[in-house]
Design a protein around this motif. Structure first.
Motif, PDB file in Angstrom:
ATOM      1  N   LYS A   3       0.840  -1.208   0.000  1.00  7.58           N
ATOM      2  CA  LYS A   3       0.000   0.000   0.000  1.00  7.58           C
ATOM      3  C   LYS A   3       0.869   1.250   0.000  1.00  7.58           C
ATOM      4  O   LYS A   3       0.569   2.233  -0.691  1.00  7.58           O
ATOM      5  CB  LYS A   3      -0.894  -0.015   1.252  1.00  7.58           C
ATOM      6  N   LEU A   4       1.969   1.205   0.742  1.00  6.97           N
ATOM      7  CA  LEU A   4       2.879   2.344   0.784  1.00  6.97           C
ATOM      8  C   LEU A   4       3.499   2.590  -0.592  1.00  6.97           C
ATOM      9  O   LEU A   4       3.645   3.733  -1.031  1.00  6.97           O
ATOM     10  CB  LEU A   4       3.973   2.081   1.828  1.00  6.97           C
ATOM     11  N   LEU A   5       3.866   1.510  -1.279  1.00  5.41           N
ATOM     12  CA  LEU A   5       4.437   1.641  -2.628  1.00  5.41           C
ATOM     13  C   LEU A   5       3.403   2.190  -3.616  1.00  5.41           C
ATOM     14  O   LEU A   5       3.739   2.951  -4.520  1.00  5.41           O
ATOM     15  CB  LEU A   5       4.945   0.275  -3.115  1.00  5.41           C
ATOM     16  N   GLN A   6       2.155   1.814  -3.440  1.00  2.00           N
ATOM     17  CA  GLN A   6       1.096   2.299  -4.330  1.00  2.00           C
ATOM     18  C   GLN A   6       0.769   3.770  -4.084  1.00  2.00           C
ATOM     19  O   GLN A   6       0.115   4.405  -4.913  1.00  2.00           O
ATOM     20  CB  GLN A   6      -0.160   1.443  -4.180  1.00  2.00           C
ATOM     21  N   ASP A   7       1.219   4.301  -2.948  1.00  2.00           N
ATOM     22  CA  ASP A   7       0.980   5.713  -2.645  1.00  2.00           C
ATOM     23  C   ASP A   7       2.132   6.606  -3.126  1.00  2.00           C
ATOM     24  O   ASP A   7       2.140   7.797  -2.859  1.00  2.00           O
ATOM     25  CB  ASP A   7       0.795   5.903  -1.128  1.00  2.00           C
ATOM     26  N   HIS A   8       3.087   6.016  -3.809  1.00  2.00           N
ATOM     27  CA  HIS A   8       4.240   6.770  -4.315  1.00  2.00           C
ATOM     28  C   HIS A   8       3.984   7.178  -5.764  1.00  2.00           C
ATOM     29  O   HIS A   8       3.274   6.490  -6.495  1.00  2.00           O
ATOM     30  CB  HIS A   8       5.495   5.892  -4.209  1.00  2.00           C
ATOM     31  N   ASP A   9       4.550   8.305  -6.197  1.00  2.00           N
ATOM     32  CA  ASP A   9       4.304   8.809  -7.554  1.00  2.00           C
ATOM     33  C   ASP A   9       5.172   8.141  -8.623  1.00  2.00           C
ATOM     34  O   ASP A   9       4.873   8.215  -9.803  1.00  2.00           O
ATOM     35  CB  ASP A   9       4.542  10.333  -7.605  1.00  2.00           C
ATOM     36  N   TRP A  10       6.292   7.567  -8.276  1.00  2.00           N
ATOM     37  CA  TRP A  10       7.176   6.832  -9.179  1.00  2.00           C
ATOM     38  C   TRP A  10       7.624   7.609 -10.405  1.00  2.00           C
ATOM     39  O   TRP A  10       7.332   7.225 -11.541  1.00  2.00           O
ATOM     40  CB  TRP A  10       6.537   5.500  -9.614  1.00  2.00           C
ATOM     41  N   PRO A  11       8.340   8.708 -10.206  1.00  2.00           N
ATOM     42  CA  PRO A  11       8.868   9.426 -11.377  1.00  2.00           C
ATOM     43  C   PRO A  11       9.884   8.600 -12.160  1.00  2.00           C
ATOM     44  O   PRO A  11      10.078   8.823 -13.353  1.00  2.00           O
ATOM     45  CB  PRO A  11       9.526  10.673 -10.761  1.00  2.00           C
ATOM     46  N   GLY A  12      10.537   7.636 -11.494  1.00  2.00           N
ATOM     47  CA  GLY A  12      11.496   6.767 -12.183  1.00  2.00           C
ATOM     48  C   GLY A  12      10.899   5.450 -12.622  1.00  2.00           C
ATOM     49  O   GLY A  12      11.608   4.578 -13.130  1.00  2.00           O
ATOM     50  N   ASN A  13       9.581   5.273 -12.406  1.00  2.00           N
ATOM     51  CA  ASN A  13       8.823   4.129 -12.888  1.00  2.00           C
ATOM     52  C   ASN A  13       9.367   2.794 -12.382  1.00  2.00           C
ATOM     53  O   ASN A  13       9.814   2.710 -11.239  1.00  2.00           O
ATOM     54  CB  ASN A  13       8.726   4.183 -14.412  1.00  2.00           C
ATOM     55  N   VAL A  14       9.335   1.747 -13.222  1.00  2.00           N
ATOM     56  CA  VAL A  14       9.704   0.396 -12.774  1.00  2.00           C
ATOM     57  C   VAL A  14      11.173   0.337 -12.362  1.00  2.00           C
ATOM     58  O   VAL A  14      11.532  -0.388 -11.427  1.00  2.00           O
ATOM     59  CB  VAL A  14       9.400  -0.644 -13.868  1.00  2.00           C
ATOM     60  N   ARG A  15      12.036   1.104 -13.041  1.00  2.00           N
ATOM     61  CA  ARG A  15      13.441   1.115 -12.656  1.00  2.00           C
ATOM     62  C   ARG A  15      13.596   1.634 -11.224  1.00  2.00           C
ATOM     63  O   ARG A  15      14.383   1.105 -10.440  1.00  2.00           O
ATOM     64  CB  ARG A  15      14.252   1.976 -13.620  1.00  2.00           C
ATOM     65  N   GLU A  16      12.847   2.666 -10.874  1.00  2.00           N
ATOM     66  CA  GLU A  16      12.909   3.200  -9.517  1.00  2.00           C
ATOM     67  C   GLU A  16      12.350   2.185  -8.520  1.00  2.00           C
ATOM     68  O   GLU A  16      12.887   2.021  -7.413  1.00  2.00           O
ATOM     69  CB  GLU A  16      12.135   4.513  -9.424  1.00  2.00           C
ATOM     70  N   LEU A  17      11.282   1.484  -8.893  1.00  2.00           N
ATOM     71  CA  LEU A  17      10.715   0.463  -8.020  1.00  2.00           C
ATOM     72  C   LEU A  17      11.740  -0.640  -7.741  1.00  2.00           C
ATOM     73  O   LEU A  17      11.896  -1.090  -6.602  1.00  2.00           O
ATOM     74  CB  LEU A  17       9.455  -0.138  -8.652  1.00  2.00           C
ATOM     75  N   ARG A  18      12.463  -1.045  -8.787  1.00  2.00           N
ATOM     76  CA  ARG A  18      13.506  -2.057  -8.603  1.00  2.00           C
ATOM     77  C   ARG A  18      14.564  -1.564  -7.607  1.00  2.00           C
ATOM     78  O   ARG A  18      14.985  -2.297  -6.714  1.00  2.00           O
ATOM     79  CB  ARG A  18      14.161  -2.391  -9.949  1.00  2.00           C
ATOM     80  N   ASN A  19      14.989  -0.307  -7.765  1.00  2.00           N
ATOM     81  CA  ASN A  19      15.998   0.256  -6.869  1.00  2.00           C
ATOM     82  C   ASN A  19      15.511   0.305  -5.419  1.00  2.00           C
ATOM     83  O   ASN A  19      16.261   0.015  -4.484  1.00  2.00           O
ATOM     84  CB  ASN A  19      16.394   1.658  -7.332  1.00  2.00           C
ATOM     85  N   VAL A  20      14.249   0.693  -5.232  1.00  2.00           N
ATOM     86  CA  VAL A  20      13.692   0.774  -3.877  1.00  2.00           C
ATOM     87  C   VAL A  20      13.649  -0.607  -3.231  1.00  2.00           C
ATOM     88  O   VAL A  20      14.008  -0.780  -2.058  1.00  2.00           O
ATOM     89  CB  VAL A  20      12.279   1.403  -3.918  1.00  2.00           C
ATOM     90  N   LEU A  21      13.235  -1.622  -4.001  1.00  2.00           N
ATOM     91  CA  LEU A  21      13.158  -2.979  -3.457  1.00  2.00           C
ATOM     92  C   LEU A  21      14.550  -3.521  -3.125  1.00  2.00           C
ATOM     93  O   LEU A  21      14.736  -4.200  -2.103  1.00  2.00           O
ATOM     94  CB  LEU A  21      12.441  -3.904  -4.444  1.00  2.00           C
ATOM     95  N   GLU A  22      15.526  -3.244  -3.968  1.00  2.00           N
ATOM     96  CA  GLU A  22      16.895  -3.691  -3.682  1.00  2.00           C
ATOM     97  C   GLU A  22      17.445  -2.991  -2.436  1.00  2.00           C
ATOM     98  O   GLU A  22      18.136  -3.608  -1.615  1.00  2.00           O
ATOM     99  CB  GLU A  22      17.796  -3.419  -4.887  1.00  2.00           C
ATOM    100  N   ARG A  23      17.116  -1.698  -2.296  1.00  2.00           N
ATOM    101  CA  ARG A  23      17.558  -0.953  -1.120  1.00  2.00           C
ATOM    102  C   ARG A  23      16.886  -1.512   0.137  1.00  2.00           C
ATOM    103  O   ARG A  23      17.529  -1.689   1.183  1.00  2.00           O
ATOM    104  CB  ARG A  23      17.229   0.527  -1.311  1.00  2.00           C
ATOM    105  N   ALA A  24      15.607  -1.813   0.028  1.00  2.00           N
ATOM    106  CA  ALA A  24      14.872  -2.356   1.172  1.00  2.00           C
ATOM    107  C   ALA A  24      15.425  -3.727   1.563  1.00  2.00           C
ATOM    108  O   ALA A  24      15.580  -4.032   2.755  1.00  2.00           O
ATOM    109  CB  ALA A  24      13.383  -2.468   0.829  1.00  2.00           C
ATOM    110  N   ALA A  25      15.752  -4.556   0.558  1.00  2.00           N
ATOM    111  CA  ALA A  25      16.298  -5.884   0.838  1.00  2.00           C
ATOM    112  C   ALA A  25      17.645  -5.789   1.546  1.00  2.00           C
ATOM    113  O   ALA A  25      17.964  -6.608   2.417  1.00  2.00           O
ATOM    114  CB  ALA A  25      16.431  -6.677  -0.459  1.00  2.00           C
ATOM    115  N   ALA A  26      18.424  -4.781   1.177  1.00  2.00           N
ATOM    116  CA  ALA A  26      19.733  -4.599   1.817  1.00  2.00           C
ATOM    117  C   ALA A  26      19.593  -4.146   3.264  1.00  2.00           C
ATOM    118  O   ALA A  26      20.450  -4.452   4.110  1.00  2.00           O
ATOM    119  CB  ALA A  26      20.557  -3.584   1.027  1.00  2.00           C
TER     120      ALA A  26
END
Length: 473
Positions: free
Chosen positions: A369-392
């Motif tokens: 739900k938190l991810l769905q509330d984000h505007d994502w100016p970097g789109n799927v590439r930004e989503l990938r980066n956020v998930l990798e950062r969160a996993a780390a």
């Protein structure tokens, strides 16, 4: 029925040529195991007695006048006669044996081919075992290198690689399938990080050119001074320091397949006219060459820029635009397909590294739900980066809302403002993009490269957005 043998007598000139060849062979007979001569019709006119023994011909069998293939099935003397070019060293199979042979055309004083002579160097290839072994190893290396090159030039993605089940994605995939069946130039429009190159691979993979090469060029990554040689190739010695061998350009490398031009909006005006001519004529001319080569290439271009605005400010040629925009595909940004985020997270997390004792990443509904509330100016590439950062950052394989909150860029994990029915969508999106840029600059201390990375865009795209939003830094 007995086949009637040709009895046409050789001409005086031809007899003279044969006599000279026989004389030459008699002088060199100690270096060969046998020889044979054919005329211009590749009929046997003479054969050495030792060659008869090698071939195990019956004593009463007369091969004179027969086509050479009837006696030696794998002979290439016909090719030598037809081309006028020698085959200086070859291995010829005969029954269960192999002969090391040499074949030379016989010509008259005017250079006309009157026949050919074949010599047998060895009747046992064991003498050449070291050379043959080395040749076989080189052939294996070449085969592996060619296979690797073909693999690199094939598509890495298919349409199934574009993840999503929303209506926007379904419509997009349906459009791509239709466009793939056509051979016209295609233009893919979409913001950075939406998957433009992935769709270019998918179009090629589903087209009639799927077996051909897929060659990609990022226009923003190639220096302007090198663009001409990059696309059209370089002739041997075209300039000081150039290779002595010709270097193929991207057009020639993509012959029979697809040439993908990423960020075509960054193509300098100076090369656009030359590029347009290639698209119109289907011909290229390498740098420093006067030879014109025909090419058969499908163009797929992609850009995150507004090409019509570039045309208006005279930095992009309208005739080139109409050439590349025959089939136009628009990829929806992630904010227009937020329902795809759960499936995207599942797919992206499968590709994210994890500890050896972890079974797999699990993301909580609150985090989604938190991810769905984000505007994502970097789109799927930004989503990938956020998930990798969160996993780390995550202490376990559970990615909860707290971990995702820390992984998101500062001040962007917020509830989306509801869009008023009377609001102008373009204005709303532009305001959101401008705000995201300002926040990225603020959190990066005004460092443009860091801000661009945070937003998941290239530096050239970031500068273009600064100019568009009139942001002075």
């Amino acid at each position: 029925m007995t086949r009637k043998r040709a009895t046409i007598p050789p001409s005086p000139n031809n007899l003279h040529t044969i006599e000279q060849a026989v004389r030459a062979f008699s002088l060199l007979r100690d270096f060969f195991e046998g020889a044979i001569i054919v005329d211009a019709q590749t009929r046997i006119t003479w054969i050495d007695a030792r060659y008869r023994l090698l071939l195990k011909l019956a004593p009463d069998f007369d091969p004179i006048g027969l086509p050479v293939e009837e006696v030696i099935p794998h002979s290439l003397l016909r090719r030598v006669v037809e081309t006028g070019r020698p085959i200086l060293l070859d291995i010829m199979n005969f029954d269960d044996r192999q002969f090391v042979v040499c074949r030379i055309p016989l010509k008259d004083a005017k250079g006309n081919v009157e026949g050919a002579i074949g010599f047998v160097f060895y009747d046992n290839v064991d003498y050449l075992e070291p050379i043959l072994q080395k040749f076989e190893n080189l052939q294996k290396q070449l085969t592996r290198a060619q296979a690797a090159l073909i693999h690199e030039r094939q598509t890495k993605y298919s349409l199934s690689s574009f993840v999503g089940t929303s209506e926007a994605v379904k419509d997009l995939k349906s459009q791509v399938r239709r466009f793939a069946l056509r051979d016209g130039a295609a233009l893919i429009l979409g913001e950075t990080g939406t998957g433009k190159e992935l769709l270019a691979h998918a179009i090629h993979q589903q087209s009639d050119r799927a077996d051909g090469p897929f060659v990609a060029v990022n226009m923003a990554a190639v220096p302007e001074a090198l663009l001409e040689s990059e696309f059209f190739g370089v002739a041997p010695g075209a300039f000081t320091g150039a290779d002595r061998k010709a270097r193929k350009g991207k057009f020639e490398l993509a012959h029979g397949g697809t040439l993908f031009l990423d960020e075509i909006g960054d193509m300098p005006l100076g090369i656009q006219a030359k590029f347009l001519r290639v698209l119109q004529e289907g011909e290229i001319e390498a740098l420093g060459s006067n030879t014109v080569k025909k090419i058969d290439v499908r163009i797929i271009a992609a850009t995150s820029q507004d090409l019509e605005a570039r045309i208006a400010d005279k930095t992009f040629r309208p005739d080139l635009y109409y050439r590349i925009a025959v089939l136009t595909v628009r990829i929806p940004p992630l904010r227009e397909r937020l329902n795809d985020i759960p499936l995207l997270c599942e797919t992206l997390l499968e590709q994210t590294m994890r500890a050896s004792d972890q079974r797999g990443w699990v993301i909580s509904p609150e985090a989604i739900k938190l991810l769905q509330d984000h505007d994502w100016p970097g789109n799927v590439r930004e989503l990938r980066n956020v998930l990798e950062r969160a996993a780390a950052m995550a202490p376990t394989e559970i990615l909860d809302a707290a971990v995702i909150q820390r992984a998101l860029p500062p001040s962007t994990a917020r509830q989306r403002m509801p869009v008023q029915l009377t609001a102008d969508l373009a204005t709303t999106l532009a305001d959101a993009e401008r705000q995201a840029i300002l926040e990225a600059l603020a959190t990066s201390g005004g460092q443009k490269s860091v801000a661009a990375t945070r937003l998941g865009v290239s530096r050239s795209q970031f500068y273009e957005k600064l100019k568009r939003h009139n942001i002075a830094v």
